[in-house]
Design a protein around this motif. Sequence first.
Motif, PDB file in Angstrom:
ATOM      1  N   LEU A 170       0.833  -1.200   0.000  1.00  0.00           N
ATOM      2  CA  LEU A 170       0.000   0.000   0.000  1.00  0.00           C
ATOM      3  C   LEU A 170       0.869   1.251   0.000  1.00  0.00           C
ATOM      4  O   LEU A 170       1.901   1.318   0.670  1.00  0.00           O
ATOM      5  CB  LEU A 170      -0.909   0.021   1.231  1.00  0.00           C
ATOM      6  CG  LEU A 170      -1.963  -1.086   1.345  1.00  0.00           C
ATOM      7  CD1 LEU A 170      -2.859  -0.828   2.551  1.00  0.00           C
ATOM      8  CD2 LEU A 170      -2.799  -1.189   0.081  1.00  0.00           C
ATOM      9  N   SER A 171       0.443   2.250  -0.755  1.00  0.00           N
ATOM     10  CA  SER A 171       1.127   3.540  -0.759  1.00  0.00           C
ATOM     11  C   SER A 171       0.723   4.325   0.482  1.00  0.00           C
ATOM     12  O   SER A 171      -0.197   3.936   1.212  1.00  0.00           O
ATOM     13  CB  SER A 171       0.736   4.335  -2.005  1.00  0.00           C
ATOM     14  OG  SER A 171      -0.644   4.678  -1.943  1.00  0.00           O
ATOM     15  N   ASN A 172       1.387   5.443   0.726  1.00  0.00           N
ATOM     16  CA  ASN A 172       1.018   6.273   1.867  1.00  0.00           C
ATOM     17  C   ASN A 172      -0.420   6.762   1.763  1.00  0.00           C
ATOM     18  O   ASN A 172      -1.145   6.829   2.760  1.00  0.00           O
ATOM     19  CB  ASN A 172       1.970   7.471   1.982  1.00  0.00           C
ATOM     20  CG  ASN A 172       3.308   7.087   2.594  1.00  0.00           C
ATOM     21  OD1 ASN A 172       3.539   5.934   2.945  1.00  0.00           O
ATOM     22  ND2 ASN A 172       4.196   8.060   2.707  1.00  0.00           N
ATOM     23  N   ALA A 173      -0.838   7.104   0.547  1.00  0.00           N
ATOM     24  CA  ALA A 173      -2.210   7.565   0.352  1.00  0.00           C
ATOM     25  C   ALA A 173      -3.211   6.445   0.669  1.00  0.00           C
ATOM     26  O   ALA A 173      -4.244   6.676   1.304  1.00  0.00           O
ATOM     27  CB  ALA A 173      -2.404   8.056  -1.079  1.00  0.00           C
ATOM     28  N   GLU A 174      -2.891   5.230   0.223  1.00  0.00           N
ATOM     29  CA  GLU A 174      -3.774   4.094   0.504  1.00  0.00           C
ATOM     30  C   GLU A 174      -3.780   3.762   1.995  1.00  0.00           C
ATOM     31  O   GLU A 174      -4.818   3.403   2.561  1.00  0.00           O
ATOM     32  CB  GLU A 174      -3.326   2.878  -0.306  1.00  0.00           C
ATOM     33  CG  GLU A 174      -3.578   3.031  -1.803  1.00  0.00           C
ATOM     34  CD  GLU A 174      -2.947   1.921  -2.621  1.00  0.00           C
ATOM     35  OE1 GLU A 174      -3.539   1.535  -3.644  1.00  0.00           O
ATOM     36  OE2 GLU A 174      -1.850   1.439  -2.248  1.00  0.00           O
ATOM     37  N   ASP A 220      -6.057   6.247   3.707  1.00  0.00           N
ATOM     38  CA  ASP A 220      -7.475   5.910   3.517  1.00  0.00           C
ATOM     39  C   ASP A 220      -7.885   4.725   4.376  1.00  0.00           C
ATOM     40  O   ASP A 220      -8.958   4.728   4.995  1.00  0.00           O
ATOM     41  CB  ASP A 220      -7.750   5.588   2.042  1.00  0.00           C
ATOM     42  CG  ASP A 220      -7.685   6.822   1.152  1.00  0.00           C
ATOM     43  OD1 ASP A 220      -7.799   7.940   1.690  1.00  0.00           O
ATOM     44  OD2 ASP A 220      -7.519   6.662  -0.070  1.00  0.00           O
ATOM     45  N   ARG A 221      -7.039   3.710   4.415  1.00  0.00           N
ATOM     46  CA  ARG A 221      -7.365   2.497   5.158  1.00  0.00           C
ATOM     47  C   ARG A 221      -7.443   2.756   6.663  1.00  0.00           C
ATOM     48  O   ARG A 221      -8.308   2.193   7.353  1.00  0.00           O
ATOM     49  CB  ARG A 221      -6.312   1.426   4.871  1.00  0.00           C
ATOM     50  CG  ARG A 221      -6.521   0.103   5.577  1.00  0.00           C
ATOM     51  CD  ARG A 221      -7.644  -0.703   4.933  1.00  0.00           C
ATOM     52  NE  ARG A 221      -7.293  -1.079   3.579  1.00  0.00           N
ATOM     53  CZ  ARG A 221      -6.637  -2.201   3.263  1.00  0.00           C
ATOM     54  NH1 ARG A 221      -6.265  -3.035   4.220  1.00  0.00           N
ATOM     55  NH2 ARG A 221      -6.368  -2.492   2.007  1.00  0.00           N
ATOM     56  N   LEU A 222      -6.546   3.602   7.168  1.00  0.00           N
ATOM     57  CA  LEU A 222      -6.441   3.819   8.610  1.00  0.00           C
ATOM     58  C   LEU A 222      -7.140   5.102   9.076  1.00  0.00           C
ATOM     59  O   LEU A 222      -7.087   5.432  10.266  1.00  0.00           O
ATOM     60  CB  LEU A 222      -4.960   3.878   9.014  1.00  0.00           C
ATOM     61  CG  LEU A 222      -4.151   2.611   8.724  1.00  0.00           C
ATOM     62  CD1 LEU A 222      -2.681   2.843   9.004  1.00  0.00           C
ATOM     63  CD2 LEU A 222      -4.689   1.448   9.558  1.00  0.00           C
ATOM     64  N   PHE A 223      -7.767   5.808   8.134  1.00  0.00           N
ATOM     65  CA  PHE A 223      -8.464   7.057   8.457  1.00  0.00           C
ATOM     66  C   PHE A 223      -7.513   8.058   9.115  1.00  0.00           C
ATOM     67  O   PHE A 223      -7.831   8.692  10.129  1.00  0.00           O
ATOM     68  CB  PHE A 223      -9.674   6.791   9.374  1.00  0.00           C
ATOM     69  CG  PHE A 223     -10.657   5.824   8.790  1.00  0.00           C
ATOM     70  CD1 PHE A 223     -11.524   6.213   7.774  1.00  0.00           C
ATOM     71  CD2 PHE A 223     -10.692   4.503   9.215  1.00  0.00           C
ATOM     72  CE1 PHE A 223     -12.431   5.313   7.211  1.00  0.00           C
ATOM     73  CE2 PHE A 223     -11.584   3.594   8.666  1.00  0.00           C
ATOM     74  CZ  PHE A 223     -12.454   3.995   7.659  1.00  0.00           C
ATOM     75  N   PRO A 256      -2.312  11.892   5.267  1.00  0.00           N
ATOM     76  CA  PRO A 256      -1.073  11.446   4.633  1.00  0.00           C
ATOM     77  C   PRO A 256       0.166  11.867   5.426  1.00  0.00           C
ATOM     78  O   PRO A 256       1.152  11.129   5.485  1.00  0.00           O
ATOM     79  CB  PRO A 256      -1.121  12.124   3.257  1.00  0.00           C
ATOM     80  CG  PRO A 256      -2.589  12.278   2.980  1.00  0.00           C
ATOM     81  CD  PRO A 256      -3.193  12.613   4.315  1.00  0.00           C
ATOM     82  N   THR A 257       0.117  13.055   6.028  1.00  0.00           N
ATOM     83  CA  THR A 257       1.253  13.524   6.817  1.00  0.00           C
ATOM     84  C   THR A 257       1.497  12.631   8.025  1.00  0.00           C
ATOM     85  O   THR A 257       2.651  12.292   8.356  1.00  0.00           O
ATOM     86  CB  THR A 257       1.022  14.972   7.289  1.00  0.00           C
ATOM     87  OG1 THR A 257       0.869  15.823   6.154  1.00  0.00           O
ATOM     88  CG2 THR A 257       2.192  15.461   8.129  1.00  0.00           C
ATOM     89  N   THR A 258       0.407  12.225   8.682  1.00  0.00           N
ATOM     90  CA  THR A 258       0.534  11.343   9.845  1.00  0.00           C
ATOM     91  C   THR A 258       1.088   9.988   9.438  1.00  0.00           C
ATOM     92  O   THR A 258       1.950   9.415  10.117  1.00  0.00           O
ATOM     93  CB  THR A 258      -0.830  11.156  10.531  1.00  0.00           C
ATOM     94  OG1 THR A 258      -1.315  12.424  10.971  1.00  0.00           O
ATOM     95  CG2 THR A 258      -0.719  10.221  11.738  1.00  0.00           C
ATOM     96  N   VAL A 259       0.626   9.467   8.314  1.00  0.00           N
ATOM     97  CA  VAL A 259       1.132   8.186   7.820  1.00  0.00           C
ATOM     98  C   VAL A 259       2.615   8.295   7.510  1.00  0.00           C
ATOM     99  O   VAL A 259       3.403   7.402   7.874  1.00  0.00           O
ATOM    100  CB  VAL A 259       0.357   7.749   6.560  1.00  0.00           C
ATOM    101  CG1 VAL A 259       1.077   6.585   5.877  1.00  0.00           C
ATOM    102  CG2 VAL A 259      -1.056   7.342   6.921  1.00  0.00           C
ATOM    103  N   ASP A 285      -1.102 -13.904   3.181  1.00  0.00           N
ATOM    104  CA  ASP A 285      -1.922 -13.096   4.057  1.00  0.00           C
ATOM    105  C   ASP A 285      -2.916 -12.284   3.238  1.00  0.00           C
ATOM    106  O   ASP A 285      -2.576 -11.755   2.174  1.00  0.00           O
ATOM    107  CB  ASP A 285      -1.060 -12.115   4.869  1.00  0.00           C
ATOM    108  CG  ASP A 285      -0.347 -12.808   6.014  1.00  0.00           C
ATOM    109  OD1 ASP A 285      -0.673 -13.978   6.272  1.00  0.00           O
ATOM    110  OD2 ASP A 285       0.513 -12.186   6.652  1.00  0.00           O
ATOM    111  N   PRO A 286      -4.157 -12.149   3.689  1.00  0.00           N
ATOM    112  CA  PRO A 286      -5.149 -11.367   2.946  1.00  0.00           C
ATOM    113  C   PRO A 286      -4.762  -9.886   2.948  1.00  0.00           C
ATOM    114  O   PRO A 286      -4.210  -9.382   3.908  1.00  0.00           O
ATOM    115  CB  PRO A 286      -6.448 -11.595   3.743  1.00  0.00           C
ATOM    116  CG  PRO A 286      -5.994 -11.921   5.112  1.00  0.00           C
ATOM    117  CD  PRO A 286      -4.718 -12.699   4.939  1.00  0.00           C
ATOM    118  N   ARG A 287      -5.097  -9.215   1.834  1.00  0.00           N
ATOM    119  CA  ARG A 287      -4.812  -7.802   1.741  1.00  0.00           C
ATOM    120  C   ARG A 287      -6.098  -7.017   1.814  1.00  0.00           C
ATOM    121  O   ARG A 287      -6.126  -5.846   1.639  1.00  0.00           O
ATOM    122  CB  ARG A 287      -4.055  -7.492   0.454  1.00  0.00           C
ATOM    123  CG  ARG A 287      -2.620  -7.977   0.520  1.00  0.00           C
ATOM    124  CD  ARG A 287      -1.824  -7.488  -0.674  1.00  0.00           C
ATOM    125  NE  ARG A 287      -1.931  -8.371  -1.817  1.00  0.00           N
ATOM    126  CZ  ARG A 287      -1.223  -9.462  -1.967  1.00  0.00           C
ATOM    127  NH1 ARG A 287      -0.407  -9.847  -1.055  1.00  0.00           N
ATOM    128  NH2 ARG A 287      -1.352 -10.209  -3.046  1.00  0.00           N
TER     129      ARG A 287
END
Length: 228
Positions: free
Chosen positions: A177-181, A184-187, A190-193, A226-228
Amino acid sequence: MKSPALRAVIADDQALVRTGFGMILAADGIEVTAEAADGAEAVDAVRRTRPDVVLMDIRMPRMDGIEATRRILAGTPDGTYGTRVIILTTYDLDHYVYAALTAGASGFLLKDVTPEHLVAAVRLVRSGDALLAPTITRRLIERFAHRQESPQTGLRLDLSGLTPREMEVLRLLATGLSNAELADRLFLSPTTVKTHVGRILSKLDLRDRVQAVVLAYESGLISPQDPR
């Protein structure tokens, strides 16, 4: 104060490839300090010229790009050079690519890369980032990770210093997963990720997210199934 010019070495057994890439880099102000026709020449060129980035072909005579990458990133015989390596490969993803990334390469380019992408990739890697698109990460995982029949011994990640959130980010990062993804996944923003990823790399003493992906699989933290 003007920053120093970016310096690169091009290693490929095809003179036409070396010349073409060299012209593209030079046109954008990137200095090509040396060219190499095989891995041994590439190692010697790095020792002599201390470039920022090496464009490294995999299949070359005398010494292949994987061994050359290992030697360059190990900095033998006098300590690390601070050089980053970008692997050059074919459209079908050479089966040595996973091994090259394991050796410490910061990413890879297809040989039919556009001039704009070539320049952007060299500058990106020089800045300390990793060149591995999320879709390519997933393809590498699917095609190569499960073929590693005997994982390298001694690869044990000490994850005790990671927070639960950082563990979650690491697992998802390793699936491509990219930072943007991830955001989105973790709500998260992008800066926090980006901050979480930076802390993970720092705590685990990893060069970049490519190493994080490789070590996550080779240490058994997750598996290709592992499932993605």
